[in-house]
Scaffold this motif. Sequence first.
Motif, PDB file in Angstrom:
ATOM      1  N   ARG A 318      33.661  32.015 -26.123  1.00  0.00           N
ATOM      2  CA  ARG A 318      33.102  30.744 -26.599  1.00  0.00           C
ATOM      3  C   ARG A 318      34.091  30.095 -27.560  1.00  0.00           C
ATOM      4  N   THR A 319      34.403  28.824 -27.319  1.00  0.00           N
ATOM      5  CA  THR A 319      35.332  28.107 -28.194  1.00  0.00           C
ATOM      6  C   THR A 319      34.730  26.753 -28.561  1.00  0.00           C
ATOM      7  N   ALA A 320      34.575  26.520 -29.833  1.00  0.00           N
ATOM      8  CA  ALA A 320      34.103  25.199 -30.282  1.00  0.00           C
ATOM      9  C   ALA A 320      35.236  24.194 -30.103  1.00  0.00           C
ATOM     10  N   LEU A 321      34.961  23.088 -29.420  1.00  0.00           N
ATOM     11  CA  LEU A 321      35.977  22.060 -29.201  1.00  0.00           C
ATOM     12  C   LEU A 321      35.766  20.885 -30.150  1.00  0.00           C
ATOM     13  N   ILE A 322      34.515  20.427 -30.236  1.00  0.00           N
ATOM     14  CA  ILE A 322      34.174  19.310 -31.135  1.00  0.00           C
ATOM     15  C   ILE A 322      33.060  19.799 -32.068  1.00  0.00           C
ATOM     16  N   GLU A 323      33.267  19.640 -33.338  1.00  0.00           N
ATOM     17  CA  GLU A 323      32.217  19.931 -34.318  1.00  0.00           C
ATOM     18  C   GLU A 323      32.169  18.787 -35.303  1.00  0.00           C
ATOM     19  N   ALA A 324      30.964  18.345 -35.618  1.00  0.00           N
ATOM     20  CA  ALA A 324      30.785  17.229 -36.566  1.00  0.00           C
ATOM     21  C   ALA A 324      31.705  16.067 -36.222  1.00  0.00           C
ATOM     22  N   ASP A 325      31.791  15.755 -34.922  1.00  0.00           N
ATOM     23  CA  ASP A 325      32.573  14.617 -34.411  1.00  0.00           C
ATOM     24  C   ASP A 325      34.080  14.808 -34.511  1.00  0.00           C
ATOM     25  N   ARG A 326      34.546  15.989 -34.906  1.00  0.00           N
ATOM     26  CA  ARG A 326      35.994  16.225 -35.037  1.00  0.00           C
ATOM     27  C   ARG A 326      36.466  17.218 -33.989  1.00  0.00           C
ATOM     28  N   LEU A 327      37.701  17.012 -33.535  1.00  0.00           N
ATOM     29  CA  LEU A 327      38.324  17.966 -32.613  1.00  0.00           C
ATOM     30  C   LEU A 327      38.708  19.201 -33.413  1.00  0.00           C
ATOM     31  N   VAL A 328      38.118  20.342 -33.071  1.00  0.00           N
ATOM     32  CA  VAL A 328      38.362  21.550 -33.880  1.00  0.00           C
ATOM     33  C   VAL A 328      38.976  22.682 -33.073  1.00  0.00           C
ATOM     34  N   GLY A 329      39.022  22.562 -31.749  1.00  0.00           N
ATOM     35  CA  GLY A 329      39.535  23.685 -30.971  1.00  0.00           C
ATOM     36  C   GLY A 329      40.286  23.240 -29.743  1.00  0.00           C
ATOM     37  N   VAL A 330      41.164  24.107 -29.292  1.00  0.00           N
ATOM     38  CA  VAL A 330      41.856  23.876 -28.022  1.00  0.00           C
ATOM     39  C   VAL A 330      41.613  25.078 -27.142  1.00  0.00           C
ATOM     40  N   VAL A 331      41.741  24.868 -25.859  1.00  0.00           N
ATOM     41  CA  VAL A 331      41.489  25.943 -24.907  1.00  0.00           C
ATOM     42  C   VAL A 331      42.352  25.677 -23.680  1.00  0.00           C
ATOM     43  N   GLY A 332      42.789  26.743 -23.030  1.00  0.00           N
ATOM     44  CA  GLY A 332      43.621  26.540 -21.847  1.00  0.00           C
ATOM     45  C   GLY A 332      44.417  27.774 -21.508  1.00  0.00           C
ATOM     46  N   PRO A 333      45.372  27.624 -20.615  1.00  0.00           N
ATOM     47  CA  PRO A 333      46.147  28.775 -20.162  1.00  0.00           C
ATOM     48  C   PRO A 333      46.826  29.511 -21.319  1.00  0.00           C
ATOM     49  N   ALA A 334      46.935  30.815 -21.144  1.00  0.00           N
ATOM     50  CA  ALA A 334      47.469  31.671 -22.206  1.00  0.00           C
ATOM     51  C   ALA A 334      48.858  31.208 -22.667  1.00  0.00           C
ATOM     52  N   ARG A 335      49.678  30.754 -21.705  1.00  0.00           N
ATOM     53  CA  ARG A 335      51.043  30.415 -22.087  1.00  0.00           C
ATOM     54  C   ARG A 335      51.074  29.250 -23.068  1.00  0.00           C
TER      55      ARG A 335
END
Lengths: 447, 467
Positions: A318-335
């Motif tokens: 689980r990865t938070a991407l947007i919290e309180a209207d802000r971009l807080v996380g990124v997700v994607g390929p390991a490299r």
Amino acid sequence: MSGPAPVAAGLDLAAIAAALRQQPWIAQWQVTQRDSARQERYLTFLAVESERESASTTWTIWTATAAVDGKQGEASFTIQAGEPLAALQEALGRAHAAAQAAWNPAFTLPAAGEDGVAQATTLAPEALADASISADAPGAVACLAQEFATAVAACPWVRPSTLEIFLTTHDRVLINHRGLRLRERRTHAFAEFVLLHRAPGRDEVEFYHQTEAASLQALALGARVARAARCVRDGAQAGTTVPGVQPVVISDEYLAKLLDSFRAHADAGRHASRTNVFTLGEPVIQRRSGPALTVVSDPSVTSLAAYQFDEQGYAPARTALIEADRLVGVVGPARWMRVLGRLPRGMAGTLVVPAGESAPAQLLAGALEVVAFSDLAARYDTGAFSGEIRLAYRHHADGRVEAVTGGSVSGILTQALADCRFSRDTTTCAGYHGPRAVRFAALTVAC
Amino acid sequence: MRPTSLIPAFVDAIARLQERVPYASAFARSNAGTSARVSALSTICQPISPQAGFTLSAWTGERFLEISSDRLDPAAVAQTTARLLERLRALPRPDDAIMIDPGPLLDRRFSQDMQHDSRLIPAAEKVAFATALRQRLLDGSPRMIEATGIIADVHAEICFVNASCQLGQELHRIREMALGTFSDGTHQAELHGGFERIGGWEHRTLEHRFIEDLRHDGPRLLGAGRLPDPGEHDCIFSGDFSGMFAHEAFGHGTEQDMFLKDRAKGAEFLGKPVASPLVDMIDDPANGWAASYFFDDEGVLATPTRIISQGVLVNGINDRYSAAVLNRRGLDVAKTANGRREAYDHKPYTRMTNTYFARGTSTFAEMLRTVSHGYYLTHPSNGMEDPKGWGIQLEGAMAEEIEGGRLTGRVFSPVVVTGSVPKLLQSVSQVGDEVVEASLGMCGKGYKEWVKVTDGGPVMRLRAVLA
């Protein structure tokens, strides 16, 4: 048929792995075997026009040279069942040449037991695969066709123009040079149908609907037909859309497509290449009213974006991407996560948005509720979106509801979300799980 | 094995199948080629997916049964034939069978020309070209913060066999594309461009107009807002925008498999005016544009179809099944070469190929002079049709304002066109004298079944609802 056909004689995973180990230039490798079996049926006015079946096996092979000055040569290719070992050897020769030409930042494939790497089945098998599809796809196709016919019969005002059913079982096995070996089965149910209706003195109109899910139950074909039947009846008597800036309600697959743009905003590859629109910590919405937006990527939440392990074997996280209207996380390929100095946590999964607080009546009061667009998606760079209205309902203040068609809705997503309200009821469609509907306070409707 | 090497096995299979059914056919395809893609972050040079296999089709007189296999060998053909016969035995023979015409006797092999066979170009040279393309974009473009250069060669070998014909073709094309990301520190914009051509490595170029268009127009999109006055306007569509209009308007609207399903209003308008008399529209799989072929996926030799002639809807396009059923219903439908599959294991549908508006007599300058207030629409991105209701949606990246017969330089982005297809077509008041090919297109049937298409047209002046 009971699941995908067995791997054809000739190549198999063991033979491919052995061939890869013998190549002195290969320092790292990964093989993904994909077996799929599909049954299809096409009906026109309930008569079968075509039935199809197919099965295939492919191996996608990724290779890399030893790293030199922080870079490694990379090559990948796909080979099919039925090919002889000689074809694999030829492909490896071409891959060697390609790897010498394609140097990229070095990284190491994961090994079993490493942090974040899938170990075995993480999700319950039924989260991804419907046994009724994998065990008896022809029977499942027949059941869906019957469900469609029954639902249509209950709506005698419609003519059932077309139905297309595709049921597929996918088996995926991933192995790499570090001993990782993972297996996943998933199923995919797809249906597309068109209902027709003619109101007295009017042209006949159609209502098109396409739906897909991992299971027959989630597909809910009968319920979708019943809804489409109501829509086509209303559409046949629809008036003209009224232009102007007004509240607009968008729901289900259209809402899912709009919010899906946050998947791109949080994409690790975008951030690694510095083509991201928003930086981490930056607001994505200048909030005017309403609760703040939260968006999470969670591959363990059932949807078509759920998985047991990602392309390189990382477990769902689980990865938070947007919290309180802000971009807080990124997700994607390991490299790309490593380029960003982050631990790999798997590819993006189901996009999860918490339920809102609004009841349906609160959302719809005084709004234009669009139930069918020609198409609707937000541009990544600007957030601009536009869609032609195929069918909408105008909810008047006095409680009257009027079907309308034509014209377009347009806006800028990040501005539109600044004073939106989400529904308290939720839905799962494609790779999205969250509120079923959103009310935008002011979008442009043009005719 | 190569698809055409299976022709003897297919001939045997069809003979066996036609002991049981009135029509059978075989289709096989394999793909080859390489895509080289270079960005700041990564360099990729990989073969395209082979997607090799075949489908055996049996027409019972009332339905098709099809089985696909990913193994191109005679044993797999024999196994698939046996499986198909087993399934056919479970079906009753229809009392009133519809017959499918297998067409004339044909035994031919075709190949598109390549001056320089792109399959023989080393990976390093392909990567070097994609790198140079990327650099060509970036050089002297201070607001371009990233660029991706792509060069790909795509080769397909296809064969089709039925009781009348044994056909083979080799198709070769090259695709050159670039994506630019622009920023002024506050706003960001992305724009892509490129082209596809039949042929080989000889078509690669660092001097194509799309490169200059990207460098020129990308920065203009930064901070561009939506149209200030959404509603009906005088418009000029660029040639590639006209092409998307042709494709969505009466390309999809005249696919005759939609006629069978009562999903096309065009069925009621054959022989009737649907557009301004200035409008001529053609679908031509043999005109040499990037979606060209020698025969379709049902073995029909490629010929052009005039869809609209001087504003009158004169013909539709079809696949074998649609033509058979419509002719059975008493329509005098001419068979066209438009039966196409996304891949060997997908169903054939009626699909467009190279679809375009024919040229007229006006110049862009003449058109511009006649517009007191309006917009010039360029950089088309996507469209969607509604053949039943004749609604349409066209989206593009740029609308440039026209005031007093001149372009003002103010641009808005994106722009969407909606409205009624015949109303738009009937409003066409000027047609340009040069046809532009937009060659990067792919087309879905509804929202799936993607096939290679192109579209095109001249600049056109018309009235449209914009937002």
